[in-house]
Design an enzyme around this catalytic site. Sequence first.
Site, PDB file in Angstrom:
ATOM      1  N   SER A   1       0.822  -1.198   0.000  1.00  0.00           N
ATOM      2  CA  SER A   1       0.000   0.000   0.000  1.00  0.00           C
ATOM      3  C   SER A   1       0.872   1.270   0.000  1.00  0.00           C
ATOM      4  O   SER A   1       1.791   1.390  -0.811  1.00  0.00           O
ATOM      5  CB  SER A   1      -0.936  -0.061   1.211  1.00  0.00           C
ATOM      6  OG  SER A   1      -2.004   0.818   1.068  1.00  0.00           O
TER       7      SER A   1
ATOM      8  N   ASP B   1      -8.345  -6.478  -5.011  1.00  0.00           N
ATOM      9  CA  ASP B   1      -8.089  -5.194  -4.359  1.00  0.00           C
ATOM     10  C   ASP B   1      -8.801  -4.091  -5.126  1.00  0.00           C
ATOM     11  O   ASP B   1      -8.782  -4.069  -6.354  1.00  0.00           O
ATOM     12  CB  ASP B   1      -6.583  -4.927  -4.318  1.00  0.00           C
ATOM     13  CG  ASP B   1      -6.217  -3.696  -3.508  1.00  0.00           C
ATOM     14  OD1 ASP B   1      -7.102  -3.169  -2.800  1.00  0.00           O
ATOM     15  OD2 ASP B   1      -5.055  -3.272  -3.555  1.00  0.00           O
TER      16      ASP B   1
ATOM     17  N   HIS C   1      -6.206  -6.620  -1.052  1.00  0.00           N
ATOM     18  CA  HIS C   1      -5.147  -5.654  -0.791  1.00  0.00           C
ATOM     19  C   HIS C   1      -4.031  -6.261   0.055  1.00  0.00           C
ATOM     20  O   HIS C   1      -2.853  -6.079  -0.213  1.00  0.00           O
ATOM     21  CB  HIS C   1      -5.753  -4.444  -0.073  1.00  0.00           C
ATOM     22  CG  HIS C   1      -4.839  -3.277   0.066  1.00  0.00           C
ATOM     23  ND1 HIS C   1      -4.330  -2.597  -1.010  1.00  0.00           N
ATOM     24  CD2 HIS C   1      -4.336  -2.650   1.166  1.00  0.00           C
ATOM     25  CE1 HIS C   1      -3.569  -1.602  -0.591  1.00  0.00           C
ATOM     26  NE2 HIS C   1      -3.548  -1.617   0.731  1.00  0.00           N
TER      27      HIS C   1
END
Length: 442
Positions: free
Chosen positions: A160, A358, A418
């Site tokens: 991320s 994601d 994610h």
Amino acid sequence: VPCITLFRGLGLSNVLKAGVQTLCVPVQAKESWGYVDVREGAHMFWWLYYANSSSASYKDLPLVMWLQGGPGGSSCGFGNFEEIGPLDRDLKPRETSWVRAASVLFVDNPVGTGYSYTDTEDALTKDVAMVASDMMVLLKSFFSLKTEFQSIPFYIFSESYGGKMAAAISLKLTKAVQAGSVKCNFAGVALGDSWISPIDSVMTWGPYLYSTSLLDDNGLDEVTKAANAVLEAVKQGQYRKATDMWSITENVVEQNTNNVNFYNILTQNSDEMVKTSSDQTNGFLCEKLNMHSFSLSELMNGPIRQKLGVIPKNVTWGGQAEAVFVSMAGDFMKPVVDIVDQLLAAGANVTVYNGQLDLIVDTAGQELWVKQLKWDGLQYFNKMKWTALEDPQTQSQTGAFYKTYKNFAFYWILKAGHMVHNIPSDQGPMALRMLKMVTRQE
């Protein structure tokens, strides 16, 4: 430290509810941890697990540094106990721990994250350049202290917003190694579901959700309108405004999808999570911190804090997390594609990997910024066909695709969100295999 034999099978949450005051944490591998003062009033915490493999010594396996997202998400908490560390959140051994294939260094980064802290809010970082400078101080200290790792291949893996920081850190580290100011064998960086080009992610939210039947025509129009407002702010260089508009766009998505989970589109946010995130301006961080907030926070501020024995009394795990995000808000929506280009030009090994499910950093957005690279191998890379990888959990099922050319690779991880490495909702076994491939163990 003795194991928690008395409480085995009871579960951490039940132990805590029972009011047990003393809870010993089991040791799964050789460990080390400590603080580095990276600037005056800025204190960064690190936690190292030596590789624990039945077939090889840690000296024959790579060292991996893990960087969490946010900014404000804790590597020592989330990455360690929710994703790749030797123990899960209930202090049970993790079958897909990366410590089985590498020594793993978790760093609570930037300062103010997790157990890292600053004496005043003025000492918090403002941008990734400041983050990278702080990390050079930490890495110089770490490799000076742990000289046994100076010659071991060193990789940075990230998730991320951690990927955005990892890119900047890797470029600065490449230069520091060449200058001799940091002694390590830097072998490459892996950018997982990474916030490299934020606007490319935001602009593909609508089409991705529409193609997966999570938006209708009206919803697509509303999300597109909100995303275009983010784009306009970015074009004008108004990055703090762009961060605010990004948060509004998240809310528009949730309202039109009956609260789709930004981290895995096949699951849904709970009412409590939606309430928590919608009450804040920094939805990315708040949703991340509240996925398992209550029990993880109790774990980190209870048994783990007691085990470590070095956390100052005035420091609460995650206590400065929101302040970290706010301090970095002006940098949040800025792209770092140019930094990735500089890394590739410098000969650094760069891997991009992304979870199929994601949304917050969707694969379509990742592919867009990759196609913007000025890297001289891109034209050949784009013409290559990808190679299928079998799912380690299910024979004869495809678990991922990948392409690699010269010093660049891309992994498309199927059935993962994610947090690619998470269990059971994502693809921990596939992520572990990818780690071995990237670090040249397969």
